[in-house]
Enzyme design. Structure first.
Site, PDB file in Angstrom:
ATOM      1  N   ASP A 120      75.705 -10.807  58.494  1.00 35.47           N
ATOM      2  CA  ASP A 120      74.366 -10.486  58.303  1.00 35.47           C
ATOM      3  C   ASP A 120      74.080  -9.895  59.719  1.00 35.47           C
ATOM      4  OD1 ASP A 120      71.589 -10.421  58.397  1.00 35.47           O
ATOM      5  OD2 ASP A 120      71.347 -11.994  57.149  1.00 35.47           O
TER       6      ASP A 120
ATOM      7  N   SER B  72      64.598 -14.341  55.856  1.00 35.47           N
ATOM      8  CA  SER B  72      64.662 -13.570  57.001  1.00 35.47           C
ATOM      9  C   SER B  72      63.577 -14.060  57.593  1.00 35.47           C
ATOM     10  CB  SER B  72      64.404 -12.127  56.567  1.00 35.47           C
ATOM     11  OG  SER B  72      64.480 -11.249  58.061  1.00 35.47           O
TER      12      SER B  72
ATOM     13  N   HIS C  57      72.484  -8.650  54.293  1.00 36.89           N
ATOM     14  CA  HIS C  57      71.159  -9.375  54.761  1.00 36.89           C
ATOM     15  C   HIS C  57      70.903 -10.174  53.685  1.00 36.89           C
ATOM     16  CE1 HIS C  57      67.828 -10.807  56.991  1.00 36.89           C
ATOM     17  NE2 HIS C  57      67.005 -10.125  56.539  1.00 36.89           N
TER      18      HIS C  57
END
Length: 523
Positions: A461, A234, A488
């Protein structure tokens, strides 16, 4: 986790990982060359010697303490300049947590779980055993670090007390009138002022990704690695990209999962993320409407409207949450978005929405507490405070009211399930009142000389949409692993296909074939 502003939408924290597959190869270890500073004046930082010891005192929260007590983990702090333009001035301390390699050591594997603001030492304390079981622990020292201002690093970014955090979450700014906008902006200004008073403008000016990337090169050198091996999730992909730009010659391997596109503006990234969560909600709704007692009805096309009818009354009438608190509209939306990170939580999310429809906010409050890192004693980590502070120096602020209204309007259109139903509130967020200018801005990365990198992107995602991974792989000249799934991030979490490719790359530097694709196995 990645979001813009304190009310712009839920971000994405790197998921917990369980790894199954191992691999092996030959590779070099650190040399004296690893100590060479990138810039004059930094010799004392690159040349420092580390003293490792028990990790118990490094636990950033009470709930972290059992994991940090593991005797196979050791910890230390690394000194870095607060301001790289003045290396002889104030310093900061970056916390590191390590599980030492048990076999033929290649070097260190650094990781960042996301945020910005998440604790990398906490992440690694929780995941070191499972990562060690797949072969990575044989070949690498597994290292988590807390970026400046976060976790167990010193000084900490501090903005709100625990009580102020609780009060902050209960406030809902849903009035689009000039008076409502003014009230929302006064709240944002107050947050910025509290951060400045409690943390210091000089610290806040130097907590951005630009500076953390430079810290990472010092960390690489002081643990004795000639080149960096890194897995970023991320927001951790943003750190990895920044490092690749600043130190391409020092990269051994970068695994970037859940990509942040560095070319996107604040408005672009926020709107795309909101659209990603709407897609995740729509997919959840399709599943829910096939199940018995779905609170959204039986028609997926009407699910968003049904959801709004359940949630929007919370703006004026919060519901009890079981511990003396009341579930606000904001906390309900936060809890829902937290559950949308992984499809395995969809049945539980159905139950939570049903509870709200019946006047009970217990389950969604628990999910919101998880997102806000509030423990059972009512104590908060500083993660979301750090998130805001780092975000404010990572991109130019929206200082014009027209820009704030444009963002609110587009975000509302992209994710109607989050809508208040009262119109977009064009209030500027805390970054418009921040005491320090941005140190980064949207741009296309320049990475001449960068060795092959690998980007992982999941089709469903919600927080870092799939296309951002496709774009980042192209920008870095890297390889893409496309993952079919509804969650995710995906690598090093136990899926055999994804993990095989990721571990083979990290250990052997084997780049996946063009068109590499995996489909997540149901858990």
């Amino acid at each position: 986790m990645r979001r813009r502003g304190r009310a712009a939408g839920i971000g994405a924290l790197g998921a917990a990982v369980l790894v199954l597959v191992g691999a092996c190869s030959d590779a070099g270890t650190g040399t004296d060359e690893a100590q060479a500073p990138a810039e004059p004046g930094l010799e004392q930082f690159y040349g420092q010697e580390l003293t490792w010891g028990p990790c118990a005192d490094y636990a950033p929260t009470t709930e972290d303490q059992p994991a940090y007590a593991d005797p196979e983990l050791d910890c230390t702090r690394v000194t870095v300049p607060q301001d790289y333009a003045e290396p002889g001035g104030e310093t900061m301390q970056i916390a590191l947590l390590r599980k030492k390699a048990t076999g033929d050591r290649i070097g260190s594997l650094f990781t960042d779980p996301g945020g910005p603001g998440a604790s990398g030492t906490s992440f690694m304390a929780g995941q070191a055993s499972s990562w060690a079981a797949n072969g990575l622990g044989d070949r690498f020292d597994l290292i988590g670090f807390d970026p400046r201002g976060t976790g167990a690093s010193v000084p900490l970014i501090e903005c709100l007390t625990d009580q102020e955090n609780d009060e902050d979450r209960a406030k809902v700014f849903a009035d689009p009138s000039p008076e409502g906008v003014a009230a929302a902006e006064a709240h944002s200004r107050q947050f910025a002022e509290r951060c400045t008073e409690r943390t210091g403008a000089d610290v806040l000016a130097n907590v951005g990704t630009r500076d953390v990337a430079k810290d990472m090169d010092i960390l690489r050198a002081v643990v004795g690695d000639e080149q960096l091996t890194y897995a970023g999730f991320s927001y951790g992909t943003e750190l990895g990209t920044a490092y690749a730009e600043a130190f391409p010659q020092n990269v051994r391997a970068l695994l970037l999962d859940g990509a942040v596109d560095p070319t996107q503006t604040t408005i672009e990234s926020t709107v795309k993320q909101n659209a990603g969560f709407q897609l995740a909600f729509d997919n959840f709704a399709k599943d829910c409407t096939t199940r018995e007692n779905c609170p959204l009805g039986t028609d997926p096309a009407q699910a968003t409207a049904a959801f709004q009818a359940i949630m929007q009354p919370l703006i004026d009438e919060p519901v009890p949450a079981g511990d003396g608190r009341m579930l606000s509209f904001n906390d309900a939306q936060t809890g829902v978005s937290q559950a949308l990170y992984v499809s395995q939580l969809w049945p539980a999310l159905q139950q939570g929405i049903s509870q709200v429809a019946n006047g009970n906010g217990d389950f969604l409050m628990q999910l919101a507490d998880l997102y806000h890192r509030r423990d059972a004693q009512g104590e908060y980590s500083n993660m979301l405070q750090a998130f805001q502070a780092i975000t404010c120096v990572n991109q130019p602020a929206l200082t014009e009211p027209a820009e704030a209204l444009e963002l609110a309007t587009q975000a509302d259109e992209a994710a109607p399930f989050r809508s208040t139903g009262r119109g977009p509130v064009g209030a500027r967020d805390a970054c418009a009142f921040w005491p320090a200018p941005p140190t980064s801005e949207p741009h296309t990365p320049q990475v001449d000389g960068l060795p092959p990198v690998v980007v992982v992107s999941v089709t469903g995602d919600p927080a870092t949409p799939y296309q951002a991974g496709v774009d980042l792989a192209g920008q870095l000249g890297g390889s893409l692993i496309s993952v079919n799934g509804e969650q995710h991030t995906a690598s090093l979490q136990g899926d055999p296909c994804v993990d095989r490719l990721a571990i083979d790359y990290l250990v052997n530097l084997t780049v996946p074939e063009e068109g590499a694709e995996c489909t997540l196995m149901p858990s």
